[in-house]
Design a protein around this motif. Structure first.
Motif, short mmCIF file in Angstrom:
data_model
loop_
_atom_site.label_atom_id
_atom_site.label_comp_id
_atom_site.label_asym_id
_atom_site.label_seq_id
_atom_site.Cartn_x
_atom_site.Cartn_y
_atom_site.Cartn_z
N MET A 578 38.86 39.72 42.53
CA MET A 578 38.83 38.56 41.64
C MET A 578 39.66 38.81 40.38
SD MET A 578 34.81 37.46 42.04
CE MET A 578 34.90 36.12 40.84
N MET A 579 39.67 40.05 39.93
CA MET A 579 40.46 40.38 38.74
C MET A 579 41.94 40.10 39.00
SD MET A 579 41.52 44.05 37.26
CE MET A 579 42.52 44.14 38.75
N VAL A 580 42.42 40.48 40.19
CA VAL A 580 43.82 40.20 40.52
C VAL A 580 44.07 38.70 40.50
CG1 VAL A 580 45.60 40.40 42.30
CG2 VAL A 580 44.03 42.31 41.90
N ALA A 581 43.14 37.93 41.08
CA ALA A 581 43.29 36.47 41.10
C ALA A 581 43.21 35.89 39.70
CB ALA A 581 42.20 35.86 41.98
N ASP A 582 42.37 36.46 38.83
CA ASP A 582 42.28 35.99 37.44
C ASP A 582 43.60 36.19 36.71
OD1 ASP A 582 39.60 35.30 37.76
OD2 ASP A 582 38.88 37.26 37.11
N VAL A 583 44.22 37.34 36.93
CA VAL A 583 45.50 37.62 36.28
C VAL A 583 46.56 36.63 36.77
CG1 VAL A 583 47.35 39.31 36.04
CG2 VAL A 583 44.97 40.05 35.89
#
Length: 797
Positions: A578-583
């Motif tokens: 999810m962090m990758v998607a948030d970025v």
């Protein structure tokens, strides 16, 4: 008090109910459990119909029905088990009067994600409708069948579906989810990170669709059992019944199941008469059993779930021709099978599979005779399907479109070699949620005791960006839920964020005055952002997971931390994806991450700016860096999604009040750090107890506190009151001078602590005032305190 009404007496078990039970049980190679299935039939089955008072004709049953579910991805082809066997099983389960509904979960969203039909959802839906026509033609009674399209259901109910996925994820560790890898046909050691997300989503489907019975193949058994385990973890009273049907062998030797990628491994519903004859006559058809070598599994040894058999009954013959006779030809009630035998050359008709097998094994039926009998039977079963697609205009039109799609898929793609790839992502800049070219900070995971350290860390990260870059602070509420923070309670997570923001505003004003930065920070709540475009967001999560191996996302071999262990929660894996998607969603110019600790626990002294050529210092940085390099490096993509600069921020002060090894020895709770909601009296009491060894400047909390909160780090003067005997009042303009005097003994610990206590009272008073002024934050403090007390009571039990 009024008396409670007595519970109604249990319904009598009738012959009809027993008939329903036994008929449904024939669908599965295994049922977990028959007793629960009987209870389900008693509670919701035949005879429980109810009608509204104004429904005099009793046309609309309003009572809950037994709900069964299975799912399929519209990928273009349907093999005979999915077509004929599933039709028979659905008819057995939903026979009129049974009071049952079979729900098919049409996984068109997953087909889109897997780039089926060129990633064209319209084409995928047409394929789904074609497959439904196949079932109709194969004899499936659709009276009590419903089709739910994942693309529509998940998108329209994202606020329900995805939080349920997160709740399932937070309750299991990596080890348990790896056991489900058989549903992907993968060995445990070769899993991508996305392949641990799929079982979590499939488990979620059971509850999203309100299924009473999971009627899938044996290969899905482990993930269906996960649904039952979730009921235990989430304290759900009723568990889904698992009714696992047999998996047909592939037609070639050694094939545990059929394969859509190998057309000769199975009979498909669109096969011609000639196709059926060719495939069956070439098929493996052994006469003798084979005992597999090394079949005994040594006690205590670890078994790879991906290597386990997809069959629950012991069958050392593994003859696919007999398998087809048993589970395709003789599966419908009253079905027969006819083939020539040595004793009946003109043909013998069987109604019992056991007799067919016995005659074959003793040589009364030869492999050729068995195959020819099967060819006739299969073509008789498939002919109505062929006729339907030849004679029905709607079906014929769908088939023509599907065939055209296949031609288009087989033809070389008419795409320029240098064309930019399609990028699925949530675009928060385009939606006006965040400014372009921003500096991104991800808020810490919530806890019941928000610390002053966490607020100081966030401020340091916000300041780490370029001065002219707009700043974005993302509150990771859904990441908090999947990690089980604050028992994954959305209200408590929101309470933490409310307190954090109040503390940031107060601390920012205390430290920076007119130059405070929080007034210009764009604060974004993760869940609200995701729900702006949930489909593209979650596709980007899954695409990140498909790119990385599970080991990589767990951080194994990356940085100095050693990575996750399989015993840790799988929610941490999902959170990193999810962090990758948030970025991607924010598309920032720069990102601030936590400081990186070495194996010795030391922290780098400077902010490290990382480029694509630098070695990754953390799993998070590695994932961001590698995903951009592998998936977003095309010039046509990189021009709009440039690689963000990554900073591991180490400029925040270290506000621990006690050495790490001594923290456990302190009896008074929280004496080792300041909380943002500490009363002002703690400004004195905690400083008084703080570690402050004379001359020790390698670890001296009061020096750090005074330098940061007193303003020395920001260029302010700090005055310390002292008696004339101790040298009188002294003023410092630099931290280095303060350190020098303390190390030499010129500055006494008591005098230092007195100055620090005064500053900390001011800080805590300022934060307390901001929290009280914010009604939501004030209520949030009480909510977290109540939660803390609740957790403390549970620990004592």
């Amino acid at each position: 008090m009024p008396k409670k009404e007595a519970a109604p007496p249990p319904r009598p078990w009738t012959d009809d109910l027993e008939s329903d039970l036994q008929r449904i049980l024939t669908v599965g190679e295994e049922c977990i459990s028959a007793a629960e299935l009987k209870n389900l039939i008693t509670a919701k089955g035949r005879g429980t119909e109810k009608y509204a008072e104004d429904d005099a004709d009793q046309t609309t049953d309003i009572s809950p029905r037994i709900r069964l579910y299975d799912g399929f991805e519209p990928s273009g082809r349907m093999h005979i088990a999915q077509g004929l066997l599933k039709s028979v099983n659905v008819n057995k389960c939903t026979l009129p009067g049974t009071h049952a509904t079979f729900c098919f979960w049409v996984a068109d969203w997953f087909a889109l994600m897997n780039d089926k039909m060129g990633g064209d959802l319209g084409k995928i839906i047409i394929v789904g409708k074609y497959l439904i026509e196949v079932w109709k033609a194969a004899g499936m009674d659709l009276t009590n069948v419903e089709f739910r399209w994942a693309s529509e259901e998940i998108t329209n109910n994202a606020h329900v579906y995805w939080p349920l996925v997160l709740d399932v994820a937070r309750r299991f560790n990596v080890t348990r989810i790896k056991k489900c890898c058989q549903i992907m046909g993968r060995l445990e050691g070769s899993l991508t990170a996305a392949q641990v997300l799929y079982p979590l989503m499939q488990c979620t489907d059971v509850f999203f669709l309100k299924a009473d019975i999971c009627q899938l193949g044996v290969d899905q058994r482990k993930v269906n059992m996960l649904a039952r385990e979730y009921c235990d973890a989430a304290k759900k009273k009723y568990k889904p019944v698992i009714l696992s049907h047999h998996m047909l062998y592939g037609l070639k030797e050694g094939q545990e199941k059929m394969s859509k990628s190998d057309p000769d491994s199975a009979i498909f519903m669109e096969d011609t008469v000639e196709d059926v004859e060719r495939k069956i006559m070439k098929a493996y058809c052994p006469l003798r059993e084979k005992v597999p070598e090394g079949s005994a599994h040594s006690e205590g040894a670890t078994r790879d779930a991906g290597k386990e058999s997809m069959h629950l009954t012991v069958d050392n013959l593994k003859n696919p021709i007999l398998d087809y006779v048993q589970h395709i030809v003789l599966s419908p009630p009253g079905a027969t099978f006819t083939c020539a035998t040595a004793s009946s050359p003109d043909g013998q008709t069987y109604s019992d599979y056991t007799a067919v097998r016995e005659d074959f094994l003793k040589g009364d039926i030869t492999p050729e005779q068995l195959k020819k009998g099967l060819i006739v039977s299969l073509n008789e079963l498939l002919q109505p399907v062929r006729d339907h697609f030849a004679n029905d205009a709607t079906a014929r039109g769908l088939l023509a479109q599907v065939r055209e799609f296949k031609k288009q898929s087989a033809a070389p793609a008419d795409v320029a070699e240098d064309a930019a790839p399609k990028v699925f992502r949530l675009d928060l800049v385009a939606k006006g949620v965040v400014p372009a070219a921003s500096h991104l900070v991800l808020a810490p995971l919530p806890s019941s005791n928000p610390t002053l350290q966490s607020a100081a860390d966030v401020l340091a990260k916000l300041k780490a960006g370029d001065a002219d870059a707009p700043k974005v602070l993302m509150l990771l509420d859904w990441t908090a839920r999947v990690n089980g923070a604050l028992d994954a309670d959305p209200k408590l997570i929101a309470a933490y964020h409310s307190i954090l923001l109040a503390a940031l505003r107060a601390l920012d004003a205390h430290l920076h005055g007119e130059n405070a930065i929080m007034k210009d920070v764009t604060v974004v709540t993760q869940s609200e952002a995701i729900l702006k475009d949930p489909s593209n967001y979650w596709i980007s999560v899954i695409n990140a997971g498909r790119h990385f191996s599970l080991d990589t996302v767990m951080g194994l071999g990356i940085g100095a931390g050693g990575g996750m262990k399989d015993s840790e929660g799988v929610g941490k894996v999902i959170g990193r994806l999810m962090m990758v998607a948030d970025v991607l969603a924010v598309n920032p110019k720069s990102i601030a991450l936590d400081a990186v600790e070495s194996t010795e626990g030391d922290v780098a002294e400077e902010v490290e700016k990382m480029s694509l050529d630098d070695s990754a210092k953390s799993a998070e940085a590695h994932l961001i860096r590698q995903f951009y390099a592998a998936k977003l490096s095309h010039p046509g993509v990189a021009s709009t999604l440039p690689v963000p600069q990554i900073a591991h921020v180490t400029t925040a002060p270290k506000l621990a009040l006690q050495p790490p090894k001594e923290m456990a020895a302190h009896k008074t709770e929280f004496d080792e750090y300041f909380l943002v909601d500490d009363p002002k009296v703690h400004g004195k009491s905690k400083v008084k107890k703080a570690f402050c060894e004379p001359g020790n400047v390698s670890f001296c909390p009061p020096i750090e506190l005074l330098a940061y909160f007193g303003g020395l780090d920001g260029g302010k003067e700090v005055s310390i009151s002292r008696s004339p005997e101790n040298g009188g009042d002294v003023t410092y303009t630099a931290k280095s001078a303060l350190v020098k005097d303390y190390e030499s003994g010129a500055l006494h610990p008591g005098d230092l602590k007195g100055a620090v206590a005064k500053v900390m009272v001011e800080v805590l008073t300022s934060i307390s005032g901001e929290i009280k002024a914010d009604g939501t934050a004030a209520k949030s403090v009480k909510a977290l305190k109540a939660f803390e007390k609740k957790m403390a009571k549970q620990k004592k039990k």
